[in-house]
Design an enzyme around this catalytic site. Structure first.
Site, short mmCIF file in Angstrom:
data_model
loop_
_atom_site.label_atom_id
_atom_site.label_comp_id
_atom_site.label_asym_id
_atom_site.label_seq_id
_atom_site.Cartn_x
_atom_site.Cartn_y
_atom_site.Cartn_z
N GLY A 4 -6.03 -3.76 6.60
CA GLY A 4 -5.09 -4.18 5.57
C GLY A 4 -4.06 -3.12 5.22
N HIS A 5 -3.08 -3.53 4.43
CA HIS A 5 -1.98 -2.62 4.10
C HIS A 5 -2.46 -1.45 3.23
CE1 HIS A 5 -0.78 -5.16 0.28
NE2 HIS A 5 -2.06 -4.82 0.28
#
Length: 347
Positions: free
Chosen positions: A240-241
């Site tokens: 994920g970011h």
């Protein structure tokens, strides 16, 4: 360049170790059960010792301790037979170097820097202002969008995609279908709908990083998602970011790392692991396959396992035994309760 056929003495001259027996020639590495006289095999786990006696391998890589049991066999004695096997396999597996040139169907946008030593395959795309290092291989249908920077000898396999503004270090390898730098999953609820938060960061991969097929590493919301030097990520992994992953960590397939997770260096994360977001995982943590990581792991070197709740591996193993005995324990509990009830009735 080592020849296709080489002797044990040639191998040890390159890699160290001690050869014993005849200085035979070998052509490839094979498992003990499949190896023939022209092959070299290895014994890394003592429980497979019996297979050595049945193996037709011409030579076997063993530890010094194990070597004493194989008098009369051709051996290479090494401190770590498994690592030594990997290095021998590398000798017999030639590294494909870039063949300089750009395929006629490839697109290289104005302002891109592509050294003559790079290989750009059919239908590949290099965006404007992207800079490639020496000896890169951007294979068929791979895409590097604008304003990226790739170090020397980066390999993008067919259909790999690197989004705009990302940075890849030296000797990075991205396998087919992987996507580096797609938008992170950032949303704000607007009362009756979701408002997408612009993802203005990018992705930075260190040197010697390898990313498996169909893995996704999302770009950061405001700062970069970072993967450290030497880290290896398997197929079908989601990062994920805003995640920060340290150096020389390995992550197996089907794992999902939620946004803003910080993972230390030299961690081992098994397949099918899932984490909540915004937690920290200390250096040298080992996480067993299928574990649901619900909170930070702050102590270095922990071995964590279990689907729910997360616990140490020792606690999980003990509880796993109890789970299989629940039916039996329930019957015993009912029997004891009945006996206690009967005892009260007779008083």
């Amino acid at each position: 360049m080592i020849p296709a056929t080489c002797t044990l003495s040639q191998i040890t001259a390159r890699l160290g170790g001690e050869w014993r027996g005849e200085d035979i020639s070998v052509t490839a590495v094979r498992p003990l059960a499949d190896a023939q006289a022209e092959h070299i095999s290895f014994l890394a786990n003592p429980k497979y010792k019996a297979e050595v006696h049945d193996s037709s391998a011409g030579a076997i890589i063993v530890s010094a301790k194990a070597a004493d049991g194989f008098e009369g066999r051709n051996l290479i004695v090494a401190d770590d037979p498994y690592l030594y096997f990997a290095k021998v396999a590398r000798l017999f597996s030639p590294v494909v170097k870039a063949r300089g040139g750009i395929h006629p169907t490839a697109v290289v946008e104005p302002g891109a820097t592509v050294p003559a030593s790079c290989e750009i395959g059919a239908n590949a795309y290099i965006g404007a202002n992207t800079v490639l290092g020496e000896g890169c291989r951007i294979l068929a249908n791979a895409v590097v969008q604008h304003d990226c920077k790739l170090g020397d000898e980066v390999v993008l396999h067919p259909n790999a995609v690197v989004y705009y503004g990302c940075t890849l270090g030296r000797h990075v390898e991205i396998h087919s279908g992987a996507v580096i730098g797609a938008d992170g999953f950032g949303l704000a609820f607007a009362g009756d709908s979701w408002f997408k938060i612009p993802q203005t960061g990018a992705v930075t991969l260190g040197d010697d990083v390898e990313i498996g097929s169909n893995t996704n590493i999302d770009r950061g919301a405001m700062s970069d998602t970072i993967v450290g030097n030497g880290t290896k990520i398997d197929n079908q992994v989601q990062i994920g970011h805003n995640c920060k992953i340290g150096s020389h960590t390995v992550i197996a397939a089907k794992t999902g790392i939620s946004g803003s997770v910080t993972i230390g260096s030299y961690c081992i994360i098994g397949g099918g692991v899932g984490t909540v977001g915004h937690i920290e995982i200390a250096d040298k943590t080992t996480i067993g396959g299928g574990t649901s990581v619900t909170h930070s792991i702050t102590e270095s070197g922990k071995h964590i396992a279990g689907i729910f709740p997360m616990s140490t591996h020792k606690e999980w193993a003990r509880n796993a035994v109890y789970i299989h005995r629940l039916s039996e324990m329930n019957k015993r509990l009912k029997t004891l309760e009945q006996q206690l009830s009967d005892s009260k009735d007779t008083q």
